[in-house]
Design an enzyme around this catalytic site. Structure first.
Site, PDB file in Angstrom:
ATOM      1  N   LYS A 256      25.616  13.052   9.567  1.00 40.45           N
ATOM      2  CA  LYS A 256      24.798  13.032  10.777  1.00 40.45           C
ATOM      3  C   LYS A 256      24.772  11.597  11.288  1.00 40.45           C
ATOM      4  O   LYS A 256      24.973  10.651  10.542  1.00 40.45           O
ATOM      5  CB  LYS A 256      23.375  13.483  10.463  1.00 40.45           C
ATOM      6  CG  LYS A 256      23.348  14.886   9.841  1.00 40.45           C
ATOM      7  CD  LYS A 256      22.467  15.832  10.598  1.00 40.45           C
ATOM      8  CE  LYS A 256      22.419  17.200   9.965  1.00 40.45           C
ATOM      9  NZ  LYS A 256      23.013  18.261  10.781  1.00 40.45           N
TER      10      LYS A 256
ATOM     11  N   HIS B 220      30.636  25.116   5.032  1.00 38.56           N
ATOM     12  CA  HIS B 220      31.554  25.001   6.165  1.00 38.56           C
ATOM     13  C   HIS B 220      32.877  24.308   5.804  1.00 38.56           C
ATOM     14  O   HIS B 220      33.956  24.826   6.072  1.00 38.56           O
ATOM     15  CB  HIS B 220      30.897  24.233   7.311  1.00 38.56           C
ATOM     16  CG  HIS B 220      29.566  24.805   7.729  1.00 38.56           C
ATOM     17  ND1 HIS B 220      29.287  26.136   7.664  1.00 38.56           N
ATOM     18  CD2 HIS B 220      28.450  24.221   8.232  1.00 38.56           C
ATOM     19  CE1 HIS B 220      28.050  26.352   8.104  1.00 38.56           C
ATOM     20  NE2 HIS B 220      27.521  25.201   8.444  1.00 38.56           N
TER      21      HIS B 220
HETATM   22  C1  BG6 Z   1      24.473  24.172  10.132  1.00 34.99           C
HETATM   23  C2  BG6 Z   1      23.796  23.031   9.449  1.00 34.99           C
HETATM   24  O1  BG6 Z   1      24.907  25.120   9.196  1.00 34.99           O
HETATM   25  O2  BG6 Z   1      25.592  23.689  10.861  1.00 34.99           O
HETATM   26  C3  BG6 Z   1      23.377  21.970  10.456  1.00 34.99           C
HETATM   27  O3  BG6 Z   1      22.650  23.502   8.764  1.00 34.99           O
HETATM   28  C4  BG6 Z   1      24.552  21.549  11.290  1.00 34.99           C
HETATM   29  O4  BG6 Z   1      22.806  20.852   9.812  1.00 34.99           O
HETATM   30  C5  BG6 Z   1      25.261  22.757  11.873  1.00 34.99           C
HETATM   31  O5  BG6 Z   1      24.073  20.727  12.325  1.00 34.99           O
HETATM   32  C6  BG6 Z   1      26.554  22.358  12.551  1.00 34.99           C
HETATM   33  O6  BG6 Z   1      27.094  23.477  13.172  1.00 34.99           O
HETATM   34  P1  BG6 Z   1      28.000  23.323  14.452  1.00 34.99           P
HETATM   35  O7  BG6 Z   1      28.453  24.699  14.763  1.00 34.99           O
HETATM   36  O8  BG6 Z   1      27.145  22.713  15.517  1.00 34.99           O
HETATM   37  O9  BG6 Z   1      29.113  22.402  14.029  1.00 34.99           O
END
Ligand code: BG6
Length: 518
Positions: free
Chosen positions: A348, A248
């Site tokens: 987290k 991400h």
């Molecule tokens: C996921 C991760 O890809 O993205 C998670 O595995 C994380 O750990 C999540 O919580 C976060 O995504 P978003 O869209 O809620 O920011």
């Protein structure tokens, strides 16, 4: 990326049909596409899983998921009825060849009934270890043959490190053409993330200052207030670097740093993004601590309630060294970005769920105004707010009203919901529609996935070989370990408080600012 008409008839085969992803994300996304009239008239979803379940029970289970997770809230009876008629369930053992023969037969029957050939999308909403078995099974049943109509969707994590990602790519491309493989990276489906492209390349005023001459540094923060919840088993083998930074945050960095594509053709956009990954300066293996910091949360208080330490979460190993926080400093070796630090952090149990990119501009080259008129020393900042509020904000100096010259900071703000009077679609809606249309622009190509693993490889190796002595090193509800502040301070910077948050230091609580809507 550009949709004017509905896609052709389509069949979704979901491996892991009874699982959490299907329940919370995929089916709610399909439901919203259905309500917005984006799904083809002829569409069918076949859910497959190990559990024994009737069609009725399956549909009831999905109904609960849509009621709980659809952005539109509770379903309406008639709408749900019309939608749910497009679903079926089949109990399946994925290790058996006969499962795939049965799928082939069901798909052929459906197409016969429709009297046409449909796009066939095989969605692997399953743990990564099963991907090879499934692709093999599909190939043996000849379900990979039609290059135009058959597609597979692979969820993250795509591999566990560079070697496993390479091995997985090798095995997939033996059975499928790259154009048939859709590696999901759900951040790329988020509206604001896509809007970075529009912001940068559909406007002429930002490009001249989008470089090392004007930009001092960039910060990308993806903070989450939740712990690992019921995903301890997966997360304990992954950690923040693999789970968030490798995919991400690096993808967001690519969109900020890439050169202008000559068109929005999928491969052209992806080429430009891969160029960025290739030019990220390799972190020297013996100097990783200067570039990367890890953390793990201990217990703490969030929203007035005590929350457990990571080590007390379900399915987490007793003495786990898995990081729940990671901060990384990267440099891009090219003319545009030479020596501009990109600071990435994620974790987290941080004070709030908020994702933002901050582009921090340089100070003015010469202070025309005496220091007595400046109420602060902050320089211009452009903020791309990704979630929970989606918008773009620009901070600049203005004269305070009244006699005399006093200068303070003001914000120019654009919020999606306010400007367009609508909530943007969920990332999965955009991405599922793209798969149906065969548009891979927002998906990871094999080389993108591998290059991202290459960027973090020295950090992974270093962390693997040197166990952290200080875990847990941040309290749940704080902004991460002190070492992250030291990492950024070495470059003469400090972490910026996300613009969308209002934090009360006294009570250690942070809230997302209320945005004027409608
Ligand atoms: C996921 C991760 O890809 O993205 C998670 O595995 C994380 O750990 C999540 O919580 C976060 O995504 P978003 O869209 O809620 O920011």
């Amino acid at each position: 990326m550009q949709k004017e008409t509905r896609p052709d008839a389509g069949i979704f085969v979901i491996f892991g049909g009874a699982g959490d992803l299907t329940w919370r994300k995929l089916v709610p996304a399909l439901y919203n596409l259905f309500l917005d009239h984006w799904l083809p008239e002829k569409f069918w979803v076949l859910g497959l899983d190990r559990a024994k379940m009737s069609n009725e029970r399956f549909v009831k289970h999905l109904h609960e998921g849509v009621d709980g997770f659809s952005r539109r809230g509770q379903t309406r009876k008639e709408q749900w009825k019309a939608f749910s008629e497009h679903f079926a369930y089949m109990q399946a053992d994925f290790s058996q060849a006969k499962t795939f023969a049965a799928i082939a037969e069901k798909l052929a029957q459906k197409e016969d009934q429709w009297g046409l050939k449909a796009n066939r999308i095989f969605y692997m909403a399953v743990p990564p270890r099963m991907i090879e078995t499934l692709s093999q099974g599909l190939a043996e049943a000849k379900l990979n043959r039609d290059r135009r109509a058959c597609r597979i969707v692979v969820e993250k994590p795509f591999g566990h490190d560079l070697d496993s990602a390479r091995a997985l790519n090798r095995s997939l491309v033996k059975l499928f053409d790259e154009s048939q493989i859709f590696r999901i990276e759900h951040y790329l489906g988020k509206e604001t993330v896509q809007n970075i492209l529009a912001f940068r390349f559909a406007n002429s005023i930002f490009e001249p200052i989008w470089n090392r001459h004007y930009i001092d540094h960039v910060q990308i923060t993806v903070a989450e207030n939740m712990g690992v919840g019921h995903r301890g088993d997966y997360y304990d083998h992954a950690g923040a670097l693999r789970d968030m930074i490798q995919n991400h945050l690096l993808q967001v960095l690519c969109l900020i740093a890439m050169e202008a594509p000559t068109s929005f053709e999928a491969n052209e956009v992806r080429n430009k993004k891969v160029d960025v990954l290739h030019t990220i300066r390799k972190i020297p293996e013996d100097r990783v601590p200067e570039y990367a910091v890890r953390g793990q949360y201990g217990e703490g208080f969030m929203g007035g309630e005590q929350v457990p330490a990571y080590l007390s979460e379900a399915d987490v190993a007793e003495n786990s060294c898995t990081e729940t926080f990671a901060a990384v400093k990267l440099f891009i070796d090219n003319w545009r970005w030479q020596d501009v630090p990109f600071y990435l952090r994620t974790g987290k149990r941080l004070p709030a769920k908020v994702s933002e990119v901050s582009i921090q501009f340089r100070q003015v080259p010469h202070q025309t105004f005496p220091s007595t008129v400046l109420l602060d020393w902050l320089s211009n900042r452009l903020v791309i707010a990704i979630q929970p509020e989606e918008g773009i904000l620009l901070r600049f100096r203005a004269k305070n009203p009244g006699p005399g010259m006093r200068l303070s900071q003001v914000m120019m703000q654009f919020y999606y919901q306010e400007a367009f009077k609508t909530r943007p679609p969920e990332a999965y809606e955009t991405l599922l529609l793209d798969v149906m249309e065969g548009d891979a622009t927002l998906f990871m190509r094999a080389d993108q996935a591998e290059s991202s693993w290459s960027v973090i490889r020295p950090i992974l190796d270093f962390w693997e070989n040197s166990k952290p002595a200080d875990f847990p090193n941040y309290q749940a509800g704080s902004w991460g370990p002190e070492a992250a502040d030291i990492l950024i301070a070495r470059g003469g910077h400090s972490w910026l408080m996300p613009t969308m948050l209002e934090c009360d230091e006294g009570t250690a609580t942070c809230q997302v600012k209320t945005v004027p809507h409608q």
